[in-house]
Every structure is written in structure tokens, then in C-alpha cells.
Design an enzyme around this catalytic site. Structure first.
Site, short mmCIF file in Angstrom:
data_model
loop_
_atom_site.label_atom_id
_atom_site.label_comp_id
_atom_site.label_asym_id
_atom_site.label_seq_id
_atom_site.Cartn_x
_atom_site.Cartn_y
_atom_site.Cartn_z
N LYS A 133 0.83 -1.21 0.00
CA LYS A 133 0.00 0.00 0.00
C LYS A 133 0.87 1.26 0.00
O LYS A 133 1.97 1.28 0.56
CB LYS A 133 -0.89 -0.05 1.25
CG LYS A 133 -1.96 1.02 1.34
CD LYS A 133 -2.83 0.76 2.55
CE LYS A 133 -3.91 1.83 2.73
NZ LYS A 133 -4.78 1.53 3.87
N SER A 182 -7.34 0.46 1.50
CA SER A 182 -6.39 -0.38 0.76
C SER A 182 -7.01 -0.83 -0.56
O SER A 182 -6.90 -1.99 -0.97
CB SER A 182 -5.99 -1.61 1.60
OG SER A 182 -5.54 -1.23 2.88
N GLY A 212 -10.25 1.20 10.36
CA GLY A 212 -11.70 1.26 10.48
C GLY A 212 -12.36 0.22 9.58
O GLY A 212 -13.57 0.15 9.47
N GLY A 213 -11.50 -0.56 8.90
CA GLY A 213 -11.97 -1.57 7.96
C GLY A 213 -11.20 -1.54 6.66
O GLY A 213 -11.61 -2.16 5.67
N SER A 214 -10.05 -0.86 6.64
CA SER A 214 -9.35 -0.57 5.38
C SER A 214 -8.69 -1.76 4.72
O SER A 214 -8.29 -1.67 3.56
CB SER A 214 -8.31 0.53 5.61
OG SER A 214 -8.93 1.74 5.95
#
Length: 570
Positions: free
Chosen positions: A134, A210, A231-233
Site C-alpha cells: 500500500k 487499501s 476502520g476496515g481498510s
């Protein structure tokens, strides 16, 4: 009066000229970054073409179809060469990024790393594996932009610990992938490198932050990638793109020498792997949790990967729920949990209904308040001297509302207090921490909630939890309108529990018909927006989320593997 008027006009003209010059300077930086990226793509395409001319008999489709475990085996035994595999994936990545705009740029030093690994005395667990990373994971000599113009001037001076360990294990980092501006979005768009698209449907988002990783791996241009999650990436792109992704306990993998983009301490950022199957995630974790990482970063607990836990066949006691009671998910996502829980029970595991406590409180008072404790001022600062991406404008504009305006807005919305508590939609109404004492109290509230949650988990004697994840893939532009739809993933960032996503199904015509009847929580404008966001998703992946207690990544992966096996059998 005429002199004053002239002074006023000249001042106004000076401001206009200054703003125009500033905007022009920003535009020049953006154009230069795009030009550099495009030149890198052309150079890599030329290098790949030269390889193809030298070795025309490469069985590209065969190499690309190999699972990671089989590919590593072939590389270690010598039936495939690292050079052939690297150039095969470079060629595929060129094709995928042309279709989806998933790459920020290639890493030309991958050819040097190719030579390095061939001189290593011992072949690491990831010997010869091309790996994508990333945007903000530090690689020496390359930018860590977070999609921000202000980050275009300073290349990273040293590899992050994670990149060093990957290289030591024989992996070849070959590409850096695109991200949303400031990373605070689960779409994947920024003003510098543009919008990344979902490889299965170009009208849909790959998720974020991501998202570049999700699109590249799902498109077949990478076999293993590293993302980050606050947060959920990792989990949202995995859900949107039909991948397996793991968010470990935050401190399990090193964050040293990495730009975490203003990561707040109480809700920490975590790095984790993304791949096409669960075994690939397990192999990556096994490779990373080695002495090299523990020595380079003493803050990482020296806990090697527990293969015995991952490979166990003992029945599990699985808590499950198909809704958290905060933001009702589309019918297909709840169906996925019900089907997976039924399959687990039929396979001999014990299923226990579980209800996560006080999710509206967690979302508003713990998660969002962590990021907007100062009213969003620190976040707004990163956009200084920058162009705000359209997908972020709703949140940015809310943060820019003066304090008095926010108080008036809160007063006006007081009659809707119940609705706002159930499903807060607007960051303008989030309470802030007005003193150091309030901030310490906020930290204490997060710790108290973790204690409460673990107590409930222990009461039910759970090993793991099966639950929903947001999906299917949103139409591009919609994630910015529905910030708080991520309650299903953000919960486990607040708790700092390991959580992973595994695809189990696809959206069916029946799911689409049932979506027409979806009313959400209140059938309000935001529920209708969610309905619009996920419409037209027939054939797109549907996933579930698996969770374990802190430091039990192997157990989380064990449940993910079990779910994956059962869903494939079905």
C-alpha cells in the site's frame, strides 16, 4: 474614500492572484507526479516486453493460476525461477492497472531485489514471491503520499521494518498501490492519481483505504499484498473485491518507519496481508512473525506463528450475529452469515447467538470521537495547500462548520435525537473533547468497553465470532456519503481484536429482488442511499467476517479457513 476603495480593490485582487498562483503550483505538482508515474509504467512495460522476447515460452496463465503455497513450493524446488514469476506478475499488473488505475507506481528496485535473493544462502518462506504494498508503507527512495500533494516532495529515507522483513524472507516488493486522499475513506480516489475501479465491475468501488491492493490482487496482478486497517481498510476492500484479508491485533506486526498518517493512539492502525485464499494469509503471517521482526522492532511481542492452532481440527464454539443493530446491511450480507453459520454447525462446530453491546455508543462516542476529538481540525490540516477530493467533500465541509454553527445544528436536530443516536450520519454533530481531562476520560471509556465486551465473550465461552461485513461493492462515489455504514468493521478496531474477511458467495438475482424491499433502520435518506450504493451488484462477491480475541490471529485464521473450505464445498 476613493483611496480606501482603491486599497480594498487592490487587496482583493492580490488575494485572487495569490490563490490562483497557489492553485497553479498545486496543479504543477500533481502533473509532475502523474508524469513520473506514467514514465515508470512505460519503462516497466518496456522491460517486460524485452523479457517476453527473450523468453517467449513462458506459461503465463499457469503461473498466475498457482495458489501461493504451490508457487512457493515450485520456486524453492527450482521448477520455476523468481525472474520468470516476477516478470509474469509485472506484465499482469500492467494490464490490471490499465483497466482499474490501481497502481501508484512500480518499484524499479524489484530487479535489484531479484538479484539479492538469488545470492541469499537460505531461501526465506516467501522466496521469489512478487508482493505489492500500500502507498503509505515505507519503501526506501519512494514517496509515501497518502494521496496528498504536501507529501509529494520527500521520499522515504529507509525501508519500513515490515518491508525489510519481507525482503529478508525472499519476497520482492514490485508495486505500490493507490489509496484515497488522507486514507480516511473506504472509496479509493485522490486528486493526484485519480479513482481506482473494481476489477469485476468498473462502475463499482474496490473499497478503501487499501483499495489499490484490493483491485490489483482481485484482478490477478499480485498474489500477495500488504494493507493497513484503522476502520476496515483491509476488510472492506477484501469484501468488495472477493479477497481474503486479515487485520491483526495492532501491535502484532511492526509499524516502525512507516507513515501512519496521524493514527490516534486509542484506536490503533494495524498492518495485515491480503490475498486470494486463507492459506496465503497464514503463510504471510508465519513469514513476518520471525526473529528478524522481533529484533528490528522490540515493541513487537516476540510471539511466533502458532501452526498447531491454525492446523487444528478441534470443534470450535462460535458466536454469531447477522446484524449489529446500528446500520442494517443489505440482505445478501446477512444471508451469507446465516449460510456460513449453518454450514459450520453441520460440520460439527457449536454455534451460539451473540449480540455485540451498545454499537451506537461505540460508533459515536468511541470511534468517531477518537478521530474528531478536536472537531476535525487536525484532519483538516492535512488538506492545507491541497485540492480536496470530491469523495471527501461532505466530511470536510462538515468539519469546516464553525463551532457556533455546530451548536445550532445540534439544537435544530435535537427532536431527531433518537434517530441520530441510532445512526449518526453527520460528523458535524459529533461531540468533541474540550479538555485534557475529557480526552483521558475518552481513553478510559474505550478501555472500559473492551473489558465489557470481553466479559460477555467469556460468559458465553466463545472461541471465535462469525459476523457480517459491509458489502457488496458500492458504486463509486457512495462511500463518502455513508461514513458510518462501516460499523461492522470499526467495532474490532476499537476493541483491537484480530478480524478477517473471507468471501463465501456472490450476489444473486434473488438478493437483488430482496434489496428492492430493503428499508434499513428507518427508511430514511441514508438507508435509501445505501440501497442505491449496492444496487446492480449481481455476480459480485459476498463475504463474512471472522473475529478472535487479541493475539489469537491463528484462531481467527482457523475459523476463516473452515468457512472458506465449507463455502467452496457448497
Amino acid at each position: 474614500p476613493s483611496a480606501a476603495l482603491a486599497l480594498l480593490c487592490s487587496s482583493a485582487a492580490a488575494v485572487v492572484v495569490w490563490k490562483w498562483l497557489s492553485k497553479r503550483q498545486i496543479q504543477k505538482k500533481i502533473e509532475e507526479a502523474r508524469r513520473t508515474r506514467d514514465e515508470g509504467v512505460k519503462k516497466m512495460a518496456k522491460v517486460v516486453q524485452q523479457f517476453r522476447e527473450q523468453v517467449p515460452s513462458v506459461q503465463t496463465d499457469t503461473i498466475l493460476s498457482l495458489p501461493l503455497l504451490e508457487l512457493t513450493g515450485r520456486l524453492r524446488e527450482g521448477s520455476l525461477s523468481p525472474k520468470t514469476v516476477l516478470y509474469t506478475y509485472l506484465e499482469k499488473a500492467l494490464e490490471v492497472t490499465q483497466q482499474t488505475n490501481c497502481l501508484r507506481h512500480f518499484i524499479p528496485e524489484c530487479e535489484e531485489q531479484l538479484q539479492e535473493i538469488q545470492q541469499q544462502r537460505e531461501k526465506g518462506l516467501l522466496y521469489g514471491i512478487p508482493i505489492s504494498i500500500k502507498d503509505h508503507i515505507g519503501h526506501k527512495g519512494h514517496l509515501s503520499t497518502c494521496g496528498l500533494v504536501q507529501c509529494l516532495d520527500t521520499p522515504v529515507q529507509e525501508d519500513s521494518v515490515l518491508v525489510k522483513v519481507l525482503k529478508r524472507q525472499g519476497a520482492i516488493p514490485f508495486a505500490m498501490t493507490n489509496v484515497p486522499q488522507s486514507l480516511f475513506n473506504y472509496d479509493c480516489s485522490n486528486p493526484i492519481f485519480g479513482q481506482t475501479l473494481n476489477p469485476f465491475n468498473h462502475q463499482k468501488s474496490p473499497g478503501g483505504s487499501s483499495g489499490g491492493e484490493g483491485a490489483l490482487i482481485a484482478g490477478g496482478g499480485s498474489i500477495l499484498g500488504i494493507g493497513s486497517d484503522i476502520g476496515g481498510s483491509i476488510r472492506l476492500p477484501s469484501s468488495f473485491c472477493g479477497l481474503c484479508g486479515l487485520k491483526p491485533t495492532a501491535e502484532r506486526l511492526s509499524l516502525l518507519n512507516m507513515d501512519v498518517c496521524s493514527c490516534p493512539t486509542p484506536v490503533p492502525c494495524a498492518l495485515g496481508p491480503m490475498a486470494r485464499d486463507v492459506d496465503s494469509l497464514a503463510l504471510c503471517m508465519k513469514a513476518l512473525l520471525c526473529q528478524e521482526m522481533f529484533q528490528l522492532d522490540p515493541t513487537v511481542p516476540p510471539i511466533p506463528f502458532d501452526e498447531e492452532v491454525y492446523s487444528s481440527s478441534a470443534p470450535l464454539r462460535v458466536g454469531y450475529y447477522d446484524t449489529d443493530g446500528y446500520f442494517p446491511l443489505p440482505p445478501c450480507m446477512r444471508r451469507a452469515v446465516r449460510e456460513a453459520s449453518g454450514a459450520l454447525q453441520a460440520a460439527g462446530h457449536q454455534l451460539v447467538p451473540f449480540s455485540p453491546p451498545r454499537i451506537p455508543y461505540v460508533m459515536t462516542e468511541l470511534f468517531l470521537k477518537t478521530f474528531f476529538a478536536d472537531g476535525g481540525h487536525a484532519w483538516l490540516d492535512v488538506f492545507t495547500g491541497d485540492i480536496v477530493d470530491p469523495s471527501l467533500k461532505p466530511q470536510v465541509n462538515c468539519c469546516k462548520i464553525p463551532k457556533l454553527g455546530k451548536k445550532l445544528l445540534a439544537l435544530i436536530l435535537k427532536p431527531l435525537q433518537f434517530l441520530l443516536l441510532l445512526k449518526l450520519k453527520n460528523v458535524a454533530t459529533i461531540s468533541t473533547c474540550r479538555s485534557v481531562k475529557e480526552m483521558w476520560n475518552h481513553h478510559h471509556q474505550i478501555q472500559a468497553y473492551r473489558t465489557e465486551f470481553i466479559a460477555r465473550w467469556r460468559e458465553l465461552r466463545l472461541d471465535v465470532v462469525l459476523c457480517p461485513v459491509l458489502g457488496p461493492a458500492f458504486t463509486t462515489g457512495y462511500p463518502g456519503k455513508l461514513l458510518t455504514a462501516i460499523s461492522s468493521t470499526m467495532l474490532y478496531n476499537v476493541l483491537n481484536f484480530p478480524a478477517g474477511v473471507v468471501p463465501v458467495s456472490t450476489v444473486t438475482e434473488s438478493d437483488e429482488e430482496e434489496l428492492n424491499l430493503y428499508q434499513g433502520c428507518c427508511d430514511d435518506p441514508w438507508d435509501r442511499t445505501l440501497k442505491e450504493a449496492v444496487a446492480g451488484a449481481v455476480g459480485l462477491p459476498v463475504a463474512v467476517q471472522c473475529v478472535a480475541l487479541p493475539w489469537r490471529e491463528e484462531l481467527c485464521l482457523r475459523l476463516m479457513k473452515e468457512v472458506e473450505t465449507l463455502s467452496r464445498e457448497k
